[in-house]
Scaffold this active site. Structure first.
Site, PDB file in Angstrom:
ATOM      1  N   CYS A 147      17.391  50.820  11.765  1.00 49.02           N
ATOM      2  CA  CYS A 147      17.442  52.077  11.014  1.00 49.02           C
ATOM      3  C   CYS A 147      17.031  53.252  11.906  1.00 49.02           C
ATOM      4  O   CYS A 147      17.741  53.584  12.849  1.00 49.02           O
ATOM      5  CB  CYS A 147      16.568  51.968   9.766  1.00 49.02           C
ATOM      6  N   HIS A 268      19.223  47.024   7.643  1.00 53.56           N
ATOM      7  CA  HIS A 268      18.019  46.187   7.743  1.00 53.56           C
ATOM      8  C   HIS A 268      18.366  44.729   7.446  1.00 53.56           C
ATOM      9  O   HIS A 268      18.332  44.305   6.280  1.00 53.56           O
ATOM     10  CB  HIS A 268      16.957  46.651   6.740  1.00 53.56           C
ATOM     11  N   GLU A 270      16.565  42.157   7.921  1.00 53.44           N
ATOM     12  CA  GLU A 270      15.384  41.443   7.416  1.00 53.44           C
ATOM     13  C   GLU A 270      15.190  41.677   5.916  1.00 53.44           C
ATOM     14  O   GLU A 270      14.491  40.891   5.244  1.00 53.44           O
ATOM     15  CB  GLU A 270      14.137  41.875   8.199  1.00 53.44           C
TER      16      GLU A 270
END
Length: 512
Positions: A147, A268, A270
């Site tokens: 990001c 993202h 994750e």
């Protein structure tokens, strides 16, 4: 060999008496924190998902606090084996080529209102992260930017950013893509097209095969800014339907097995999970790491490849001698070695008394001591013990010699500085540059720690300043009182202006 420390359960590596704690062996990944306000106090934090994945694949996350002035202390965080930069506020537009002329004041006000939490610039975080990114680019340290971290990477390499993607890009080209949805923050997804032949395509190969186009992924999105002009060093790996670059990498630094990894992702991976109905407090770290909870099983793969590169980079440093592991010795081993040295010194004392002092008491004590030393031992045991003490004394003498040399150099430096200050404060010393010094003057200069050459240059400069001052006085003696007052007022104004500009430059340098 590996073993577990019985006192604290830590796994340790080593051979023989030498023990290496696991923490000193694992590579270090620097992660910069983000600042927020909690209970009227500033709190620094890092997303737990990042840390879980870094630890699970074999690295140690080292959190760099977002603290004013820390950008000048980054050397203290060496050795750096990897850098992971993730979320945060907008990057200061003054740090890259930003053009706001095409945005009306109303549009700018609307952007700030819609993204009030992100448009607050954090100059300290900008400075810390840009310096870390540039270190990675200069030394090819593994870098993963998520990001904001991908935007930092692009800016550090000379790229630029959109101030607001949906205002400047999506609405202009007629392709509507929502890059942030505050009403469905974690659940929002939009498609990206992954470019074939790139690392991202390889990492998500199985999932891409199952997509309708063979190249489409649905990713999360938490940003309103994005890459506008990609730095020439990088190549894109994925685009959103509106054309925004969603992932990029450095093709010249892309081989995790060799410790090469510089990647930026706007999304993202994750957080691409579907466990939103499960309360966060009921989720264990093991459950959060299961591939089945991710949108795509390959989501953790990016972190796995990053840590693989981090491990390889550390091994490369160790093999080239650029880094040494701090070794920790077991307390019992250290005590045993201390007793061996004491025993060696005792034996040396006894032998000296036997051979040189020849006192009956010493001989009697020495005979008993030597007999005890040799009892049940190999014939050359006493020689081995003496050698141990000799090695210790040799190391000690080297250390003392180094300390004395440091002290000597410090004294010389102090004497030289005192001599320079004394010469500066004694206007009575007047030496012509091309005139030979007498022995008394030479001795005086040597005692002050200066040299004849340095004194000559210093006095030459001092004489030049005196001539300039005399010429200025002569010129001003011919000026009227009113002219002199105007002259003084002008230079006061120049001093104030120069002081203001200098302060601004220093403030900008500290912030940057």
């Amino acid at each position: 060999m590996t073993r577990t420390n019985g006192t604290n359960g830590n796994v340790e590596f080593g051979s023989g008496d030498e023990v290496l704690p696991l923490a000193s062996v694992l590579p270090r990944v620097l992660v910069v924190s983000r600042r927020t306000v909690r209970k009227n106090k500033f709190v620094d934090f890092v997303g737990e998902y990042h840390l879980d994945l870094v630890v699970s694949y074999g690295a140690v996350p080292v959190i760099v606090p977002r603290v004013s002035g820390l950008h000048s202390l980054l050397d203290s965080f060496e050795p750096i084996h990897g850098v992971l930069l993730c979320e945060g506020e907008d990057i200061d537009p003054s740090l890259y080529e930003s053009d706001l002329s095409h945005l009306s004041p109303e549009e700018i006000a609307k952007i700030k209102k819609a993204h009030s939490s992100d448009t607050q610039i954090d100059k300290d975080k900008d400075s810390i992260e840009l310096q870390l990114a540039r270190r990675c680019l200069e030394r090819n340290i593994p870098y993963l930017g998520i990001c904001r971290g991908s935007q930092v990477l692009n800016v550090a390499c000379g790229g630029s950013l959109y101030q607001d993607v949906e205002t400047e890009l999506s609405s202009k080209n007629g392709v509507e893509v929502h890059h942030i949805n505050y009403d469905n923050y974690d659940g929002h997804r939009h498609p990206v097209n992954v470019i074939e032949g790139t690392p991202l395509h390889e990492w998500f190969a199985e999932s891409l095969k199952k997509s309708s186009t063979g190249s489409e992924l649905f990713v999360n999105s938490y940003h309103h800014q994005g890459v506008k002009r990609l730095a020439t060093r990088f190549q894109p790996m994925a685009h959103a339907p509106d054309g925004l670059i969603e992932a990029f990498y450095d093709p010249a630094v892309c081989d995790p097995e060799e410790g090469k990894f510089i990647v930026g992702l706007q999304f993202h991976p994750e957080r691409m999970r579907h466990e939103h109905d499960i309360p966060i407090e009921s989720q264990t770290s093991e459950e959060l790491m299961q591939e089945s909870i991710f949108d795509y099983p390959e989501c953790p793969r990016i972190y796995q490849e990053f840590v693989k590169a981090v491990v390889a980079y550390q091994k490369k440093l160790l093999s080239t001698g650029k880094e040494k592991i701090n070794r920790k010795f077991d307390a019992a081993v250290m005590e045993r070695q201390r007793m061996q040295i004491v025993r060696s010194f005792s034996l040396a004392k006894i032998i000296y008394e036997e051979e040189h002092l020849r006192s009956p008491h010493s001989v009697h004590g020495g005979q008993h001591a030597l007999a005890a030393l040799r009892h049940g031992a190999v014939p050359n045991q006493s020689e081995q013990e003496l050698e141990l003490g000799a090695r210790f004394l040799q190391a000690l003498s080297c250390a003392l010699a180094m300390c004395l040399e440091v002290i000597r150099l410090s004294i010389l430096a102090s004497i030289w500085l005192m001599g320079y200050m004394l010469l500066k404060k004694l206007p009575c010393i007047r030496l012509q540059s091309n005139t030979a010094l007498n022995s008394k003057q030479v001795k005086f200069l040597h005692e002050m720690g200066a040299t004849v050459r340095n004194s000559s240059l210093f006095l030459e400069k001092m004489q030049l300043n005196e001539r300039k001052e005399a010429e200025a006085r002569k010129m001003m003696e011919g000026m009227q009182e009113q002219e002199l007052q105007e002259f003084i007022d002008f230079y006061k104004m120049m001093v104030d202006a120069a002081s203001t500009v200098l302060q601004q430059k220093r403030s900008f340098k500290r912030n940057f």
